[in-house]
Design an enzyme around this catalytic site. Structure first.
Site, short mmCIF file in Angstrom:
data_model
loop_
_atom_site.label_atom_id
_atom_site.label_comp_id
_atom_site.label_asym_id
_atom_site.label_seq_id
_atom_site.Cartn_x
_atom_site.Cartn_y
_atom_site.Cartn_z
N PHE A 63 0.85 -1.19 0.00
CA PHE A 63 0.00 0.00 0.00
C PHE A 63 0.89 1.24 0.00
O PHE A 63 1.84 1.33 0.77
CB PHE A 63 -0.88 -0.03 1.25
CG PHE A 63 -1.95 1.00 1.26
CD1 PHE A 63 -3.11 0.82 0.53
CD2 PHE A 63 -1.81 2.16 2.00
CE1 PHE A 63 -4.12 1.77 0.53
CE2 PHE A 63 -2.82 3.12 2.02
CZ PHE A 63 -3.97 2.93 1.28
N ASP A 120 2.61 -5.84 8.01
CA ASP A 120 1.41 -5.01 8.03
C ASP A 120 0.21 -5.92 7.83
O ASP A 120 0.11 -6.63 6.82
CB ASP A 120 1.51 -3.95 6.91
CG ASP A 120 0.37 -2.94 7.02
OD1 ASP A 120 -0.73 -3.33 7.46
OD2 ASP A 120 0.59 -1.77 6.64
N TYR A 154 -10.29 -0.25 11.21
CA TYR A 154 -11.54 0.19 10.58
C TYR A 154 -11.91 -0.66 9.36
O TYR A 154 -12.95 -0.46 8.76
CB TYR A 154 -11.46 1.68 10.16
CG TYR A 154 -10.21 2.03 9.38
CD1 TYR A 154 -10.11 1.73 8.04
CD2 TYR A 154 -9.14 2.64 10.01
CE1 TYR A 154 -8.96 2.03 7.33
CE2 TYR A 154 -7.98 2.95 9.31
CZ TYR A 154 -7.90 2.64 7.98
OH TYR A 154 -6.76 2.92 7.28
N LYS A 155 -11.04 -1.63 8.99
CA LYS A 155 -11.36 -2.52 7.88
C LYS A 155 -12.12 -3.73 8.45
O LYS A 155 -13.27 -3.61 8.81
CB LYS A 155 -10.08 -2.90 7.13
CG LYS A 155 -9.50 -1.68 6.39
CD LYS A 155 -8.12 -1.91 5.80
CE LYS A 155 -7.63 -0.62 5.12
NZ LYS A 155 -6.18 -0.61 4.90
N ARG A 163 -12.60 -4.27 -6.67
CA ARG A 163 -12.31 -5.06 -5.46
C ARG A 163 -13.59 -5.46 -4.76
O ARG A 163 -14.49 -4.65 -4.60
CB ARG A 163 -11.54 -4.19 -4.47
CG ARG A 163 -10.09 -4.27 -4.56
CD ARG A 163 -9.38 -3.74 -3.34
NE ARG A 163 -9.99 -2.65 -2.60
CZ ARG A 163 -9.44 -2.10 -1.52
NH1 ARG A 163 -8.29 -2.56 -1.08
NH2 ARG A 163 -10.03 -1.12 -0.90
C1 LIG Z 1 -5.55 0.77 4.72
C2 LIG Z 1 -4.07 0.73 4.76
C3 LIG Z 1 -3.33 1.82 5.25
C4 LIG Z 1 -3.99 3.09 5.69
O1 LIG Z 1 -3.23 3.77 6.66
P1 LIG Z 1 -3.92 4.85 7.60
O2 LIG Z 1 -2.80 5.53 8.26
O3 LIG Z 1 -4.83 4.12 8.53
O4 LIG Z 1 -4.72 5.76 6.72
C5 LIG Z 1 -1.95 1.68 5.32
N1 LIG Z 1 -1.32 0.55 4.90
C6 LIG Z 1 -2.01 -0.50 4.42
C7 LIG Z 1 -1.29 -1.72 3.98
C8 LIG Z 1 -3.40 -0.43 4.30
O5 LIG Z 1 -4.09 -1.44 3.78
#
Ligand SMILES: *Cc1c(COP(=O)(O)O)cnc(C)c1O
Length: 397
Positions: free
Chosen positions: A113, A184, A209-210, A356
């Site tokens: 990400f 992660d 939040y996911k 997705r």
């Molecule tokens: C959703 C996601 C994020 C989002 O980071 P935030 O700081 O919570 O906005 C970061 N890394 C990964 C791999 C994600 O899937």
């Protein structure tokens, strides 16, 4: 066996919506509304500042961290909540660099990400002594781990394709080469069984939040393996991670164990939402979640491939190589997703061409998947997506 009709009843989903985006923002658990009203009225409203002691707000990041620990196979006392995932990535990576001082490289993959990569880019610039981020293709990570690598920073499940890395194998290789492993778990925690302790992870981070349904902006978590609790020093050394925040010392002294990874004042209202959302998991077996999410994913893949020949599967078919989402690609992916959303099937789109769909058994069943396939097939057959209003991009896709 997990009772999925019981978990379905614990969510407040709008009538007529098939929600295939719990991998991006989990829906609202019924208990969250009640809990937040109570915390707002009884704790904030009545206790005021006394809530820090009387309602246990101060310990909440650790208490909730222990509940997350159970879901990711972590030792009690090794997970703490706070901030957002991007911040937790920074903390883990900064500590890892400091713990492996003769090395300068953080290794990641180009399926990670972007925020994780951006954070790494910012940190290596700040450290600035030849530090660098190296990214390779996801399939090439194992072979790219060499003696220059201080840490690998890998997201277990690829946010775009749903491809899953082999946590155990990559961690073992990292250790063999003298590197640390940061995982992660944004698309793993609550999506599939995770064993951070069993897998040997040095650090793990994730958002809530996911798949954990804490609501928009819910706090992230960080795991530090107990063997590193004394060695891992936080670069973001805020007062809440100090050994004695209310001594107001002028100099920083790291707190005990995982406590030192706290930074500032914890988000008590969002933690209350998360804590109530975690009640949903109390009677849930993660093995059941995994079996059913794969079953739903397979059903969706079979239906879409049979009826939508123009959509191309982007997710590995093999069960052990995928997470809890299924992705298809199409050059008009954005418009197709907008047409789907207009008909009540909510997934999302990731540039440039990915549609997705998340399969979250807590509140999705076979009927939902079959109906989603029917609607998607009709949109494709009748080219219902081919309208100007579906092609204008919104800020959030
Ligand atoms: C959703 C996601 C994020 C989002 O980071 P935030 O700081 O919570 O906005 C970061 N890394 C990964 C791999 C994600 O899937």
């Amino acid at each position: 066996m997990t009772d999925f009709s019981a978990t379905r009843a614990m969510f407040d989903l709008p009538e007529g919506v098939i929600y295939l985006d719990g991998n991006s923002l989990g829906p609202l658990p019924v208990a969250v509304k009640e809990r937040m009203s109570r915390v707002i009225a009884d704790e904030w409203g009545q206790m005021l500042i006394r809530g820090w002691n009387q309602a246990g707000w101060m310990e909440q990041p650790r208490r909730t961290g222990d509940r997350i620990a159970r879901l990711i196979g972590a030792e009690p006392g090794s997970v703490v909540m706070g901030d957002t995932l991007s911040i937790k990535v920074y903390q883990a990576l900064a500590s890892a660099f400091e713990m492996n001082p003769t090395r300068r490289v953080v290794l990641s993959d180009n399926g990670n990400f972007p925020s994780d990569l951006y954070i790494a880019q910012g940190l290596v610039r700040t450290l600035g002594e030849g530090h660098a981020l190296r990214t390779v293709n996801p399939e090439d990570v194992l072979d790219a781990i060499d003696e220059t690598v201080a840490a690998i920073l890998i997201t277990e499940v690829d946010y775009r394709t749903g491809r899953r890395h082999d946590m155990k194998a990559l961690t073992a290789r990292a250790h063999e080469k003298g590197a640390l492993a940061i995982w992660d778990l944004a698309h793993s925690a609550g999506a599939l069984p995770v064993e951070v302790a069993g897998g040997g992870a040095d650090f793990a981070v994730g958002c809530t939040y996911k798949y954990l349904n804490s609501g928009p902006g819910g706090p992230a978590f960080i795991y530090v393996a107990p063997r590193h609790h004394d060695a891992a020093r936080p670069a973001l050394s805020g007062w809440m991670g100090h050994a004695a925040p209310f001594a107001f010392d002028l100099d920083y002294r790291p707190g005990d164990g995982i406590e030192r990874m706290r930074v500032g004042t914890p988000p008590i209202l969002q933690l209350a939402a998360l804590d109530a959302a975690l009640d949903v998991w109390d009677g849930v077996d993660m093995g059941d979640i995994r079996a059913r999410s794969l079953e739903l994913g397979d059903l969706f893949i079979a239906g879409v491939e049979a009826r939508c020949p123009d959509l191309k599967l982007a997710t590995p078919r093999a069960h052990d190589q995928r997470g809890s989402q299924v992705s298809f690609t199409h050059p008009e992916g954005y418009a197709i997703m907008q047409a789907l959303i207009a008909e009540g099937v909510i997934g999302d789109f990731r540039a440039p061409v990915t549609l997705r769909f998340g399969f979250t058994p807590l509140y999705l069943g076979h009927d939902d998947v079959n109906r989603a396939v029917d609607i998607l097939a009709r949109i494709m057959e009748e080219r219902r997506w081919d309208r100007p209003e579906f092609k204008t991009r919104a800020k959030v896709t």
